[in-house]
Structure formats: C-alpha cells, structure tokens
Write a protein that holds these residues in place. Structure first.
Motif, PDB file in Angstrom:
ATOM      1  N   ASP A  33       0.795  -1.223   0.000  1.00  0.00           N
ATOM      2  CA  ASP A  33       0.000   0.000   0.000  1.00  0.00           C
ATOM      3  C   ASP A  33       0.826   1.271   0.000  1.00  0.00           C
ATOM      4  O   ASP A  33       0.353   2.327  -0.422  1.00  0.00           O
ATOM      5  CB  ASP A  33      -0.914   0.032   1.236  1.00  0.00           C
ATOM      6  N   CYS A  34       2.054   1.209   0.494  1.00  0.00           N
ATOM      7  CA  CYS A  34       2.870   2.412   0.643  1.00  0.00           C
ATOM      8  C   CYS A  34       3.570   2.823  -0.647  1.00  0.00           C
ATOM      9  O   CYS A  34       4.266   3.842  -0.683  1.00  0.00           O
ATOM     10  CB  CYS A  34       3.904   2.231   1.755  1.00  0.00           C
ATOM     11  N   THR A  35       3.402   2.063  -1.729  1.00  0.00           N
ATOM     12  CA  THR A  35       4.172   2.303  -2.945  1.00  0.00           C
ATOM     13  C   THR A  35       3.333   2.919  -4.056  1.00  0.00           C
ATOM     14  O   THR A  35       2.112   2.795  -4.090  1.00  0.00           O
ATOM     15  CB  THR A  35       4.778   0.994  -3.483  1.00  0.00           C
ATOM     16  N   THR A  36       4.029   3.547  -4.990  1.00  0.00           N
ATOM     17  CA  THR A  36       3.415   3.986  -6.235  1.00  0.00           C
ATOM     18  C   THR A  36       4.265   3.451  -7.378  1.00  0.00           C
ATOM     19  O   THR A  36       5.499   3.465  -7.304  1.00  0.00           O
ATOM     20  CB  THR A  36       3.299   5.526  -6.303  1.00  0.00           C
ATOM     21  N   HIS A  37       3.601   2.928  -8.409  1.00  0.00           N
ATOM     22  CA  HIS A  37       4.329   2.319  -9.521  1.00  0.00           C
ATOM     23  C   HIS A  37       3.669   2.693 -10.841  1.00  0.00           C
ATOM     24  O   HIS A  37       2.498   3.092 -10.873  1.00  0.00           O
ATOM     25  CB  HIS A  37       4.383   0.798  -9.366  1.00  0.00           C
ATOM     26  N   PHE A  38       4.429   2.553 -11.912  1.00  0.00           N
ATOM     27  CA  PHE A  38       3.897   2.879 -13.234  1.00  0.00           C
ATOM     28  C   PHE A  38       3.184   1.656 -13.795  1.00  0.00           C
ATOM     29  O   PHE A  38       3.775   0.585 -13.933  1.00  0.00           O
ATOM     30  CB  PHE A  38       5.008   3.324 -14.186  1.00  0.00           C
ATOM     31  N   SER A  39       1.888   1.822 -14.099  1.00  0.00           N
ATOM     32  CA  SER A  39       1.097   0.716 -14.637  1.00  0.00           C
ATOM     33  C   SER A  39       1.234   0.672 -16.161  1.00  0.00           C
ATOM     34  O   SER A  39       0.880   1.631 -16.849  1.00  0.00           O
ATOM     35  CB  SER A  39      -0.378   0.889 -14.263  1.00  0.00           C
ATOM     36  N   LYS A  40       1.735  -0.441 -16.664  1.00  0.00           N
ATOM     37  CA  LYS A  40       1.840  -0.603 -18.110  1.00  0.00           C
ATOM     38  C   LYS A  40       0.469  -0.806 -18.746  1.00  0.00           C
ATOM     39  O   LYS A  40       0.295  -0.556 -19.940  1.00  0.00           O
ATOM     40  CB  LYS A  40       2.761  -1.784 -18.427  1.00  0.00           C
ATOM     41  N   ILE A  41      -0.490  -1.243 -17.958  1.00  0.00           N
ATOM     42  CA  ILE A  41      -1.847  -1.428 -18.476  1.00  0.00           C
ATOM     43  C   ILE A  41      -2.542  -0.082 -18.647  1.00  0.00           C
ATOM     44  O   ILE A  41      -3.170   0.193 -19.670  1.00  0.00           O
ATOM     45  CB  ILE A  41      -2.665  -2.348 -17.543  1.00  0.00           C
ATOM     46  N   TYR A  42      -2.424   0.786 -17.652  1.00  0.00           N
ATOM     47  CA  TYR A  42      -3.137   2.068 -17.679  1.00  0.00           C
ATOM     48  C   TYR A  42      -2.240   3.238 -18.071  1.00  0.00           C
ATOM     49  O   TYR A  42      -2.724   4.366 -18.198  1.00  0.00           O
ATOM     50  CB  TYR A  42      -3.787   2.316 -16.311  1.00  0.00           C
ATOM     51  N   GLN A  43      -0.929   2.977 -18.244  1.00  0.00           N
ATOM     52  CA  GLN A  43       0.014   3.978 -18.716  1.00  0.00           C
ATOM     53  C   GLN A  43       0.015   5.235 -17.838  1.00  0.00           C
ATOM     54  O   GLN A  43       0.014   6.366 -18.320  1.00  0.00           O
ATOM     55  CB  GLN A  43      -0.274   4.347 -20.177  1.00  0.00           C
ATOM     56  N   ARG A  44       0.040   5.013 -16.539  1.00  0.00           N
ATOM     57  CA  ARG A  44       0.156   6.118 -15.589  1.00  0.00           C
ATOM     58  C   ARG A  44       0.634   5.561 -14.252  1.00  0.00           C
ATOM     59  O   ARG A  44       0.577   4.354 -14.000  1.00  0.00           O
ATOM     60  CB  ARG A  44      -1.173   6.854 -15.424  1.00  0.00           C
ATOM     61  N   TRP A  45       1.104   6.475 -13.406  1.00  0.00           N
ATOM     62  CA  TRP A  45       1.528   6.095 -12.067  1.00  0.00           C
ATOM     63  C   TRP A  45       0.304   5.864 -11.201  1.00  0.00           C
ATOM     64  O   TRP A  45      -0.645   6.670 -11.216  1.00  0.00           O
ATOM     65  CB  TRP A  45       2.411   7.176 -11.460  1.00  0.00           C
ATOM     66  N   ILE A  46       0.294   4.777 -10.447  1.00  0.00           N
ATOM     67  CA  ILE A  46      -0.854   4.456  -9.600  1.00  0.00           C
ATOM     68  C   ILE A  46      -0.366   3.975  -8.232  1.00  0.00           C
ATOM     69  O   ILE A  46       0.757   3.496  -8.083  1.00  0.00           O
ATOM     70  CB  ILE A  46      -1.769   3.374 -10.219  1.00  0.00           C
TER      71      ILE A  46
END
Length: 425
Positions: free
Chosen positions: A294-307
């Motif tokens: 829960d503490c992380t943010t990552h770049f989603s290759k599916i949605y093409q944005r940081w989530i």
C-alpha cells in the motif's frame, strides 16, 4: 523513474523486511520457495502473529469469539527459518551503511531491505474527538486497521448501552463495518462529507445501489455533511455537523482515509511521490532497498500512468515480483488490479480501475445480480460485478489480454455472457 536493477544476485544475502502483513509475509515465503538461502528477518510493530486484514470489518467483527486469522501458522515461520520480530518498530535507515535502528536501540545490518510499511488510519483533528471516553477513561473512538482495533470495537459494542454507533466516512471500510454492526443488532448512522458515498472511486450507479442497500437495511446514511465537533451529553457522545445536525453515539468509528507510512523512506531520502516510487521490480531509488504494498506507487503498463493501490492483490503480486528479482528469475507480467467488498448478502468484485471512463454500461441479469462496465472509447477499463462472478472473470480476461468487448452483446441481457460471445482479439 529509471529502472535500477542490481548488477549481481546471490541467494545467501541477508534480507530484512519492515512490515509483516500481506506484502511482507508473502515476500518472505516466496523467497524461500524460489530458493533464497540467506537469512530473512520480518519486523512489525504489531505484536500479533501476522494476520489477514480484510476479515477485520467483516467476519472478525461478527464472530462470537474475536480471533485473528493468521496468514501462516507460527510453525511455518520456524520451518522456513524466518525470524519474526513482532512488537518492534524501526526508527531509522542508514542507507550508506546498510543498517537499520530499532526502537530498543538495537541495530541490524542488511544486504537487501524491503519496506512493506503499508498505511495507518488517518484520524482527523475534530474538536472533542480525543475526549470521547467511557466512564473508565477508555477511548470510544476507533479506526479499523488492526486486529487490536477490531477487538476494541467489539468490546465497545458489547459494553454499549443502546448499541448506537456513528461511522464517520462512507468508504468501503465504513460501509463494511456498518453491515457488520447491523448484523450484530446495532443502531448505525453513517455520515459522509461528499454528496455521495464512494464518490472518488466509483460511479453514481454503484454509489446509489449501495446507498439504497444500506438504507433498506436500516442504516441512517447522511451525505453532504461535514463533522465539525464531538460533543458530550451525559453518557452519550454527540457527532455534530456544520449544518447544526447532531447524532448520538455510544462510540464512534472513524473511516475517512489513511496516512501512508513513508516516514522511514522519506528520512532515508528515497524518492516519494504519492507513495514510495518503485520500478517494475519494486526497487526504490536506492538499489539495495525495495518497497511493496500500500505504501508504494508504480507505473502501470496497463493504464500507462503512475498508480497507488490499496489491495491484497497488489501486495501479493509485488511480493512475488521482488522474490523473482532477488532470486534472478524472469519478471512477472503486469498485474490487473482487483478488489472485493462484502456487504450484507452482496459480494462486490472489482477488476481494473474506472478512472478516465467516458462510457459505462449497466447489465442487470437479475434483481440481485448486475455488473457495471467502464470504457474509454473501445478500451475496457474496469468491471464492477455484484453477485456476478462470471462478469468479473470475463472482465479480468478482457483487461489482462487487451481483448475487444462486444458492447451490443453486453447490453442484450437475452444473450448469455461467454468469452466467445463477448470478447474478441
């Protein structure tokens, strides 16, 4: 953020995991399954043997005996040579020396460090809230994040005079807790600041359905109300809103959001932006430090944005990803987010993220079974399925495999939903 991969891998290094909930525990066991031979230490401030958190607002609260549901038996940690240090808090990370300091003053070295620190409940500074006590001086306002919270809430309910509960916040935790309180015979009031419950995470369709569901079950649900004060009248606590309305309570549950546990990462000067930033293998801006859950943010290759995701699925998948990386295995395919919520006799299953939709289709298969499909042009973004596992599974396949959805079939309830009829390349 650039991908920073370790230049070498070794299976006999010393790894320390801060946080022993779903993410941390799954990582530890995955490492052993993938052949990690080095020492693994799990540290958590919670003294309880690591447990499942989703049942806290549901089965744990409703059970006659308030017991936690362990993620693993205690013997499993011993059998896998995993060191558990529970009831201890890490106070500092020295990333130059690869050393952490604990609240008892002890220090541990690490070759690899993983932050699985999660979130804490956000308790807003409402005047009078901290004075919400029973006659013995015990707090009568609670969050729902830990097993200790669930035990305290259950005790407060059992000791309450009229079983009057006020829940501040109409998010999933508040609504799931409301359904559990109703099952336990409580008089429940939910107060939500926004005009609709779940307004930030779902459409009016689902919000309206859940609103009516709770009203039909006897919950007093008030939206568009801002709590400004907690008053006290005899043995009762009064939740006062800005419009002058007030609601009596034996105790109060606060479910207005979370605070990310990123202070350790911040103090260590790791990159943070709406969470600890990680790459595709959950590596932070320091090559020897990873972060998951829960503490992380990552770049989603599916949605093409940081989530940033708060879900067991994300915690487990990121744990697997780190285990693959640290044991020099092939990386995993991008994961599709999924979530669930149990309220009364309804199971809500969600796959994908609905943000950014420009069209939604509601398919009602029966009065108690329907699904909401969210599209951006022809791309399926998300499916919310109520008592409809078939819609959930098909939605998962469509998003994961980037398949085209036949909207006409979706709209025609006389046509059965199958992969053949609904999905195409």
């Amino acid at each position: 953020m650039q991908n920073i991969h370790s230049p070498t891998h070794s299976l006999d290094l010393n790894i320390v995991i801060i946080g022993a909930s779903h993410a941390g525990v799954n990582l530890a066991f995955n490492l052993r399954q993938q052949g990690w031979l080095g020492s693994i230490t799990l540290i958590d401030s919670d003294p309880e043997l690591p447990y499942h958190r989703p049942p806290l607002s549901k089965k744990t609260l409703q059970a006659s005996d308030t017991l936690s549901t362990p993620l693993k038996a205690e013997k499993a940690y011993t059998d896998n040579k995993l060191v558990l240090r529970l009831g201890q808090t890490v106070t500092a990370i020295d990333k130059q020396a690869n050393v952490i300091t604990l609240d008892d003053g002890s220090r541990l070295t690490f070759d690899k460090l993983v932050l699985a620190t999660g979130c804490s409940a956000f308790i807003p500074p409402i005047p009078g809230l901290s004075d919400t006590l029973d006659e013995a001086g015990n707090p009568q306002y609670f969050a729902m994040r830990t097993f200790a919270d669930a035990k305290a809430i259950k005790a407060a309910l059992n000791n309450s005079t009229n079983k009057q509960v006020v829940i501040i916040g109409g998010g999933y935790i508040g609504l799931e807790s409301a359904s559990s309180f109703v099952a336990l015979g409580a008089d429940v009031t939910v107060i939500e600041k926004q005009d609709k419950i779940l307004s930030r995470v779902t459409s009016s369709v689902m919000s309206d359905f859940l609103t009516q569901l709770h009203l039909d079950k006897g919950v007093a649900l008030h939206t568009g109300k801002d709590v400004v004060e907690i008053g006290h009248q005899g043995n009762k606590h009064l939740v006062v809103c800005s419009d002058g309305s007030h609601y009596p309570a034996d105790f109060i549950l606060v479910g207005v959001g979370v605070r990310l546990n990123t202070q350790l990462a911040s103090d260590a000067s790791l990159a943070i932006e709406q969470g600890i930033k990680v790459n595709d293998v959950c590596q932070t801006s320091h090559p020897d430090i990873f972060a998951i859950g829960d503490c992380t943010t990552h770049f989603s290759k599916i949605y093409q944005r940081w989530i940033r995701l708060e879900s067991v699925q994300n915690a487990v998948d990121q744990a697997k990803s780190v285990a693959q990386c640290l044991t020099n295995k092939a990386p995993l395919a991008p994961a599709v987010p999924w979530f669930w919520s149990d309220q009364y006799e309804y199971k809500l299953q969600i796959v994908g993220l609905s943000q950014g939709y420009d069209e939604l289709i509601v398919r009602e298969d029966s009065p108690t079974q329907f699904s909401v499909w969210y599209f951006n042009a022809e791309q399926l973004l998300c499916v919310e399925a109520v008592n409809n596992s078939k819609a959930y599974v098909l939605g998962m396949q469509a998003i994961k495999q980037n398949l085209q959805v036949n909207k006409q079939v979706l709209k025609d309830t006389t046509t059965a939903l199958t992969k053949t009829s609904l999905l195409s390349e």
